[in-house]
Design a protein around this motif. Structure first.
Motif, PDB file in Angstrom:
ATOM      1  N   GLU A 182      -9.898 -22.244 -32.806  1.00 45.47           N
ATOM      2  CA  GLU A 182      -9.815 -20.917 -33.395  1.00 45.47           C
ATOM      3  C   GLU A 182     -10.564 -20.829 -34.718  1.00 45.47           C
ATOM      4  O   GLU A 182     -11.254 -19.839 -34.993  1.00 45.47           O
ATOM      5  CB  GLU A 182      -8.345 -20.527 -33.602  1.00 45.47           C
ATOM      6  N   ASP A 184     -23.519 -22.056 -33.518  1.00 44.62           N
ATOM      7  CA  ASP A 184     -23.734 -21.731 -32.103  1.00 44.62           C
ATOM      8  C   ASP A 184     -22.375 -21.739 -31.423  1.00 44.62           C
ATOM      9  O   ASP A 184     -21.631 -22.728 -31.509  1.00 44.62           O
ATOM     10  CB  ASP A 184     -24.648 -22.774 -31.475  1.00 44.62           C
ATOM     11  N   PRO A 185     -22.022 -20.642 -30.697  1.00 46.20           N
ATOM     12  CA  PRO A 185     -20.706 -20.608 -30.043  1.00 46.20           C
ATOM     13  C   PRO A 185     -20.491 -21.768 -29.082  1.00 46.20           C
ATOM     14  O   PRO A 185     -19.343 -22.187 -28.854  1.00 46.20           O
ATOM     15  CB  PRO A 185     -20.713 -19.270 -29.315  1.00 46.20           C
ATOM     16  N   THR A 196     -14.415 -21.079 -34.108  1.00 41.36           N
ATOM     17  CA  THR A 196     -14.848 -19.829 -33.482  1.00 41.36           C
ATOM     18  C   THR A 196     -14.908 -18.701 -34.498  1.00 41.36           C
ATOM     19  O   THR A 196     -15.860 -17.922 -34.554  1.00 41.36           O
ATOM     20  CB  THR A 196     -13.893 -19.463 -32.333  1.00 41.36           C
ATOM     21  N   ASN A 197     -13.885 -18.615 -35.326  1.00 39.73           N
ATOM     22  CA  ASN A 197     -13.824 -17.554 -36.359  1.00 39.73           C
ATOM     23  C   ASN A 197     -14.985 -17.685 -37.342  1.00 39.73           C
ATOM     24  O   ASN A 197     -15.610 -16.692 -37.743  1.00 39.73           O
ATOM     25  CB  ASN A 197     -12.491 -17.625 -37.091  1.00 39.73           C
ATOM     26  N   ILE A 213     -17.990 -19.180 -36.845  1.00 42.09           N
ATOM     27  CA  ILE A 213     -19.277 -18.891 -36.208  1.00 42.09           C
ATOM     28  C   ILE A 213     -19.427 -17.389 -35.958  1.00 42.09           C
ATOM     29  O   ILE A 213     -20.509 -16.826 -36.100  1.00 42.09           O
ATOM     30  CB  ILE A 213     -19.399 -19.694 -34.897  1.00 42.09           C
ATOM     31  N   ARG A 214     -18.336 -16.726 -35.600  1.00 42.79           N
ATOM     32  CA  ARG A 214     -18.408 -15.307 -35.249  1.00 42.79           C
ATOM     33  C   ARG A 214     -18.585 -14.420 -36.478  1.00 42.79           C
ATOM     34  O   ARG A 214     -19.331 -13.439 -36.428  1.00 42.79           O
ATOM     35  CB  ARG A 214     -17.141 -14.917 -34.491  1.00 42.79           C
ATOM     36  N   HIS A 215     -17.908 -14.726 -37.598  1.00 46.30           N
ATOM     37  CA  HIS A 215     -17.879 -13.791 -38.728  1.00 46.30           C
ATOM     38  C   HIS A 215     -18.671 -14.252 -39.944  1.00 46.30           C
ATOM     39  O   HIS A 215     -18.870 -13.466 -40.870  1.00 46.30           O
ATOM     40  CB  HIS A 215     -16.425 -13.567 -39.183  1.00 46.30           C
ATOM     41  N   GLY A 230      -9.219  -9.455 -28.713  1.00 49.00           N
ATOM     42  CA  GLY A 230      -9.314 -10.485 -29.753  1.00 49.00           C
ATOM     43  C   GLY A 230      -8.328 -10.231 -30.871  1.00 49.00           C
ATOM     44  O   GLY A 230      -7.412  -9.416 -30.767  1.00 49.00           O
ATOM     45  N   THR A 286     -21.965 -16.647 -41.951  1.00 44.05           N
ATOM     46  CA  THR A 286     -23.379 -16.986 -41.830  1.00 44.05           C
ATOM     47  C   THR A 286     -23.593 -18.372 -42.375  1.00 44.05           C
ATOM     48  O   THR A 286     -22.774 -18.913 -43.127  1.00 44.05           O
ATOM     49  CB  THR A 286     -24.239 -15.990 -42.620  1.00 44.05           C
TER      50      THR A 286
END
Length: 818
Positions: free
Chosen positions: A736, A703-704, A739-740, A742-744, A782, A746
């Motif tokens: 960073e 979760d972000p 965040t990386n 969670i964003r990219h 980004g 699974t």
């Protein structure tokens, strides 16, 4: 006149009483024959009388008779040896005298006297003949009585000193030759008197009165003289001067010793000292060997003699003195010595020619340049009187000079001594040059080895480690075995031991290539089995490339068949993973001292092809010791059962001490002979565990919104560890990386912080895609996360695990090296 004198002497020495008489008529016919003649030759009178005398002799002597008869008629008589013919045909050696019966004019009958030689030593010599013999010989002859006092000697004995024969009468040997060991000589005389055994070839060395200042050698022979009843009357002895033969034998012996003792090692200083040791005292009383400093460094020298200069710096490489006080001032071995310009040593260096002086000027100053303030000494003060200087030259190159001194004025160096010195120095020069070349090659090899093997293992907290390396090639110190410790991410370490077939520089170079490849593969954090797989591909590809560039029949690449063991240890949980390629399994010493062996699935040697490599995993208790080694540790000349080799290693490890360094050396000393059959490498690593308080782990939902919580948690942990100065940078790195992930990615995300020698930040996610560092354009929103991490962290990277990947970053907690 000379022939007449010889006939007279023969007539005086002929024993007439035992002779067989014959009478010949003027024509050489036998005119009378006696019973004694019949017993001698077997003929009856009726068979001989009226026959020619020549017919009673063998053919070679029969031809001489006419000339001998004519000589007797003109000169008087003749005596000599002939061979008569017995009636049965066998030869009879006889002594013959032919004498005219009247004055030698006209054709008078001749008297022939025959004496059989069988059982006779020859002519019975008269005293005058014997006196001529002993007086005319060059051999010294003397007779001593049973009290060993002189009773007779010949004139030749006077050449050794002691005066004429009359002056010797009644004296003992010691009275005549005080410079010789009279006790030893008289002991030989007494032995001959007591036993009757003849002593032949007794050699005696000393100074005789005729040459009191020179050492001479003599060969004596002793024979007992007896009266008619066999009782000893005295000793008859002869003396021959064999000084030259004695010196020649000594020179040969000295050259033999030089061949045995000079050049036994490839150490330049030892070889120079061996030259000095051999030359004293056999050739000189004091010897110094001075070599150019460039020679001692193993440098290549220009051919020919040295160029002239004011001073030629050398270094004292060896010296030997027969006397403690000779000389009273000497340059110590290894010290620099310089000679005055124009002095004989410098001339020998610059001309390449030897120099000799029988008598040094006693008031001349020594040639060496002393330290400032030192008083220069004269040769008289140094006790040096005769000198030879020989340049040390080999293969057309001048390496230094050797100086030979004597202090005895009575025995100065002569031309033969100089020839011997040149032979000695030329032999030593080849050995010195070989040692110089070896020094150069070995220094180059050691530089290569130092660059190939780790000078010191890196500092880390995962294991305490010690290593021992012993090459089979003792000359170069090079081999194909290697060991390494490579720090990995997450406080882990890789332990590596490997070996390349063969020894020497070629094997070492191949080893260096493999070691570099292993470190490169370790840097990308591959698991052990994948490291070996890539290494196997590299070796096979290199072998193919080398094979295409070789001529037919050449050997393949040296790395083919190499072995390697790759181990990864994690100090956080004690987890250990290893894989082997044609390499012996490691041993594990438990904290209680028991020894066991790990058997990872054995993969093929590198480059030979085979099944894929597999890894084995195990957990090691803190304080366990891993013993990684190459084949050479257990090599003992003949292959043996694996279990027997393991028992030998088990025994050595069980007897190890608590000190890891001492244990490592002791194991090698116990199992490896002084001259190993194969290169040996042993690395022992004692495991450590990080304190649980040094590791912090958090499971994070994908979760972000959790990024902010991750930053706060990190700040609290750093405050707990007392790392407030790293809060700002670490907060940015964690932000960073989380965040990386969670964003990219699974799946779940895990954050782990490790405080060791560096602060390690790890973020795990379930993704299998490696992140890439990009340089975003100015208007991009980004893409700056990993670029920021790379700028803030000392190191960063990615490693893959079965469940996903880990992105990590390190910040050093130690001061940077100054």
């Amino acid at each position: 006149m000379g022939g007449h004198k010889e006939q007279k002497v023969a007539r005086q020495g002929f024993d007439v009483a035992d002779a067989v008489p014959l009478l010949l008529d003027p024509h050489g016919m036998v005119a009378s024959w006696t019973g004694r003649a019949e017993r001698l030759l077997g003929y009856r009178a009726s068979e001989v009388v009226g026959r020619k005398f020549a017919e009673l002799l063998m053919p070679e002597d029969a031809e001489r008779v006419p000339d001998l008869v004519e000589r007797c008629r003109s000169d008087g008589d003749w005596a000599g040896l002939m061979t008569a013919r017995h009636r049965q045909g066998r030869p009879v050696p006889v002594m013959v005298r032919i004498t005219p019966t009247v004055e030698p004019q006209g054709r008078s009958p001749l008297l022939v006297l025959l004496s059989e030689l069988a059982g006779s030593a020859g002519w019975d010599m008269s005293r005058s003949v014997l006196e001529q013999m002993v007086a005319g010989t060059s051999i010294g002859i003397a007779i001593v009585d049973t009290d060993l006092r002189y009773v007779w000697s010949n004139a030749a004995l006077e050449q050794f000193g002691g005066g004429p024969a009359p002056r010797r009468l009644g004296l003992r040997f010691a009275d005549v030759q005080p410079g010789l060991n009279a006790e030893a000589v008289e002991a030989q005389m007494r032995h001959v008197l007591d036993t009757g055994e003849q002593v032949v070839g007794y050699e005696h060395v000393g100074s005789v009165r005729s040459a009191p200042l020179r050492e001479t050698a003599h060969m004596l022979s002793f024979t007992r003289l007896e009266d008619d009843r066999g009782r000893p009357m005295g000793v008859y002895y002869t003396v021959v001067d064999v000084t030259e033969r004695h010196r020649a034998r000594e020179r040969l012996a000295l050259l033999d010793r030089a061949g045995e003792r000079i050049g036994r090692t490839l150490d330049i200083m030892i070889t120079a000292q061996e030259l000095a040791d051999v030359a004293v005292p056999g050739l000189a009383d004091f010897v110094v060997v001075d070599l150019l400093e460039t020679v001692l460094r193993g440098a290549e020298l220009p051919p020919g003699p040295l160029a002239e200069s004011d001073r030629v710096p050398l270094r004292r490489a060896g010296h030997r003195s027969l006397y403690e006080d000779l000389p009273r001032t000497a340059v110590e071995t290894g010290a620099v010595v310089a000679y005055l310009a124009g002095s004989p040593p410098v001339r020998c260096l610059t001309t390449g020619r030897s120099w000799r002086q029988e008598q040094l000027d006693p008031l001349a100053l020594e040639w060496a340049v002393g330290a400032p303030g030192d008083r220069e000494s004269t040769f008289l003060e140094l006790g040096l009187q005769s000198v030879m200087i020989v340049p040390i030259r080999a293969r057309g190159v001048t390496l230094g000079v050797t100086t030979f001194y004597r202090r005895r004025r009575e025995n100065p160096f002569d031309e033969d001594d100089l020839n011997l010195a040149e032979d000695l120095v030329s032999r030593a020069a080849v050995c010195v040059d070989n040692a110089r070349r070896y020094t150069r090659e070995r220094d180059a090899a050691l530089v290569l080895q130092r660059n190939l093997l780790p000078r010191r293992l890196p500092e880390q907290d995962a294991v305490e480690v010690s290593a021992c390396y012993r090459p089979a090639d003792e000359l170069t110190g090079l081999g194909g075995d290697w060991y390494d410790l490579i720090p990995l991410s997450g406080a882990r370490v890789a332990l590596v031991v490997g070996e390349v077939p063969g020894h020497g520089i070629g094997a070492a170079a191949a080893m260096g290539q493999l070691r570099t490849a292993v470190r490169t593969l370790a840097a990308i954090d591959l698991p052990p089995e994948e490291v070996l797989a890539h290494l196997d591909d590299l070796v096979a590809r290199s072998a193919r490339d080398e094979g295409e560039g070789r001529e037919s029949g050449d050997a393949p690449g040296r790395s083919i068949g190499a072995g390697c063991l790759y181990v990864v240890y994690d100090p956080v949980d004690g987890h250990c993973t290893m894989a082997a390629a044609g390499h012996p399994a490691p041993a594990v010493v438990a904290p209680d001292g028991t020894v066991s062996f790990v058997d990872p699935p054995q993969g093929p040697a590198l480059g030979v092809g085979g099944p894929p490599f597999e890894a084995v995993e195990l957990s090691l208790a803190e304080g366990s010791t891993l013993a990684l080694h190459t084949d050479g540790l257990l090599a003992h000349g003949e292959p043996g059962p694996v279990e027997t080799d393991r028992e030998r290693l088990r025994g050595a490890l069980e007897g190890a001490t608590t000190s890891l360094e001492l244990s490592c050396r002791a194991v090698v000393d116990t199992l490896v002979p002084a001259r190993p059959y194969d290169d040996v490498a042993l690395m022992m690593a004692r495991t450590r565990r990080l304190d649980p308080g040094q590791v912090a782990v958090w499971e994070l939902p994908a979760d972000p919104a959790v990024v902010a919580e991750a930053r706060k948690t990190t700040i609290r942990q750093l405050a707990h560890w007392g790392l407030d100065e790293l809060v700002f940078t670490t907060e940015l790195v964690v932000s960073e990386l989380v965040t990386n992930a969670i964003r990219h990615a699974t799946g779940r995300v895990r954050l782990r912080l490790i405080r060791e020698r560096a602060l390690v930040c790890e973020v795990f996610d379930g993704g299998a895609t490696a992140p890439h560092l990009r340089h975003p354009r100015a208007m991009d929103e980004g893409g700056r996360g990993l670029l920021l991490v790379s700028q803030l962290a000392q190191r960063w990277g990615t490693r893959f695990v079965p469940e996903g990947k880990i992105i990590w970053a390190e910040q050093s907690l130690t001061a940077p090296p100054e």
